[in-house]
Enzyme design. Structure first.
Site, PDB file in Angstrom:
ATOM      1  N   ILE A 162       0.830  -1.204   0.000  1.00 54.64           N
ATOM      2  CA  ILE A 162       0.000   0.000   0.000  1.00 54.64           C
ATOM      3  C   ILE A 162       0.864   1.253   0.000  1.00 54.64           C
ATOM      4  O   ILE A 162       0.558   2.240  -0.679  1.00 54.64           O
ATOM      5  CB  ILE A 162      -0.971  -0.008   1.189  1.00 54.64           C
ATOM      6  CG1 ILE A 162      -1.902  -1.223   1.085  1.00 54.64           C
ATOM      7  CG2 ILE A 162      -1.791   1.277   1.233  1.00 54.64           C
ATOM      8  CD1 ILE A 162      -2.819  -1.408   2.269  1.00 54.64           C
ATOM      9  N   ASP A 163       1.952   1.248   0.749  1.00 56.90           N
ATOM     10  CA  ASP A 163       2.869   2.394   0.727  1.00 56.90           C
ATOM     11  C   ASP A 163       3.412   2.631  -0.680  1.00 56.90           C
ATOM     12  O   ASP A 163       3.481   3.765  -1.153  1.00 56.90           O
ATOM     13  CB  ASP A 163       4.040   2.147   1.685  1.00 56.90           C
ATOM     14  CG  ASP A 163       3.728   2.550   3.120  1.00 56.90           C
ATOM     15  OD1 ASP A 163       2.869   3.430   3.315  1.00 56.90           O
ATOM     16  OD2 ASP A 163       4.352   1.997   4.035  1.00 56.90           O
ATOM     17  N   VAL A 164       3.830   1.556  -1.343  1.00 51.91           N
ATOM     18  CA  VAL A 164       4.402   1.689  -2.690  1.00 51.91           C
ATOM     19  C   VAL A 164       3.359   2.223  -3.664  1.00 51.91           C
ATOM     20  O   VAL A 164       3.625   3.163  -4.440  1.00 51.91           O
ATOM     21  CB  VAL A 164       4.957   0.334  -3.171  1.00 51.91           C
ATOM     22  CG1 VAL A 164       5.348   0.405  -4.643  1.00 51.91           C
ATOM     23  CG2 VAL A 164       6.167  -0.068  -2.330  1.00 51.91           C
TER      24      VAL A 164
END
Length: 372
Positions: A162-164
């Site tokens: 999700i961060d990426v």
């Protein structure tokens, strides 16, 4: 000349989503200044392993930037922050909601600028004040409910997925906002949350729920909408068969000799979905008679995607990765290359290695703020 040459990006973010976005912008030519506290971005200590004193994690998302130390707890630091904002074209931050306002940043300072605000749940809504971390958002957004083996314990994606994705969406939003500013002169604010990105990224699984009303379930390495499309165990190791069309299924049957599967009821995907167990059991038995290399060769010869399951080291030393220079060399450091390196006019290119804490403080005060 990079596509973003001359664009000044003030990176007030930490950890992964924001730094990943600003690294992408740096690769495209932007002048990215990373503002850090005297203690630095926490990911500098997220090791081992370490590279030149900082964690590999930090090195993964801070290439191409310059670092300066600004103590945002001091009055002098606040003054410097305000000046940096006024000198920038783009500001990226991932503070808790309301923090930037408490720093005395007012709308007038942001006139004509792009402000990208990354939070766990967004600037509005009942969860706006809650912190957001990738693992927590994987749990909240449903991805963990469809990942891993059926009836197994919860499983997360093996990278901070999700961060990426949020970093990539931030990059998209910033580029769109810069294009809008180029045409109109107007800046804008991007309210981007890990939660919104994660829900968006549920793609077909979310649409399956919308269409059926039933919650998708974890299926290990199998696909909820295509059969056969999963891992199989050969006589020696696992491999992937990605059969995505009716013609490919016919070719699978021919290559494997699965004559019992060559019937009209299985010529389309809906029929194969209904006979999933039979198809998987039949192919599983056949695949165990030869090695993975044998089946990969046989199936690729008839146009069916079939590949080994590689480790990270195998992936980056694969002849395809090597031929397309999947690793960049920055002096004596190695970095994973930006996929936009094949743009025909303005490709992503490596520049600076990840900076040491405060390495460029005086330089930035001089060339951004004109201080001697």
């Amino acid at each position: 000349m990079g596509a973003l040459d001359g664009i000044k990006v003030l990176d007030l973010s930490r950890v992964l989503a924001g730094p990943w976005a600003t690294q992408l912008l740096a690769d495209l030519g932007a002048d990215v200044v990373k503002v850090e506290s005297p203690k630095g971005d926490g990911t500098r200590g997220w090791g081992p392993p370490y590279i030149d004193g900082d964690a590999a994690y930090y090195h993964a998302c801070n290439r191409g930037k310059r670092s300066m130390i600004v103590d945002l707890k001091s009055e002098e630091g606040m003054t410097i922050l305000h000046k940096l904002i006024q000198a920038s074209d783009v500001v990226v931050e991932n503070f808790k909601t309301g923090t930037l306002e408490r720093f005395g940043v007012v709308p007038e300072m942001l006139e004509g600028k792009i402000l990208c605000r990354i939070t766990g749940y967004g600037q509005t809504g009942p969860r706006a004040s809650e912190p957001g971390y990738d693992l927590a958002l994987q749990a909240m957004a449903g991805i963990m409910s469809v990942t891993g083996p059926a009836d197994g314990e919860p499983v997360k994606v093996g990278v901070a997925w999700i961060d990426v994705l949020t970093g990539m969406m931030a990059g998209n939003g910033i580029l769109a906002a810069l294009f809008h500013r180029e045409r109109t002169g107007e800046g804008q604010t991007i309210d981007l949350s890990l939660y919104d990105v994660a829900l968006m990224a549920m793609v077909n699984q979310a649409q399956n729920w919308i269409a059926s009303g039933a919650d998708p379930q974890p299926m290990g390495h199998a696909h909820p909408n295509i059969v056969p499309y999963q891992a199989f165990l050969a006589s020696d190791e696992w491999f992937i068969l990605a059969c995505g069309s009716d013609l490919q299924f016919a070719n699978v049957c021919k290559a494997t000799g699965a004559t019992t599967l060559q019937r009209d009821a299985l010529t389309d995907n809906s029929g194969r979905m209904a006979a999933r167990a039979e198809i998987i059991n039949t192919l599983s038995t056949i695949f165990k008679t030869h090695s993975a290399a044998h089946w990969i060769s046989e199936l690729n010869q008839v146009g069916v995607p079939c590949v080994p399951i590689q480790s990270i080291s195998q992936a980056f030393t694969d002849h395809q990765a090597e031929s397309r220079n999947a690793l960049w060399h920055l002096g004596d450091q190695v970095s994973v290359a930006n996929a936009l390196r094949f743009m025909s006019k303005t490709p992503a290119v490596p520049s600076l290695p990840p900076p040491k804490l405060g390495e460029h403080t005086q330089q930035i005060l001089s060339d951004w703020l004109g201080d001697e």
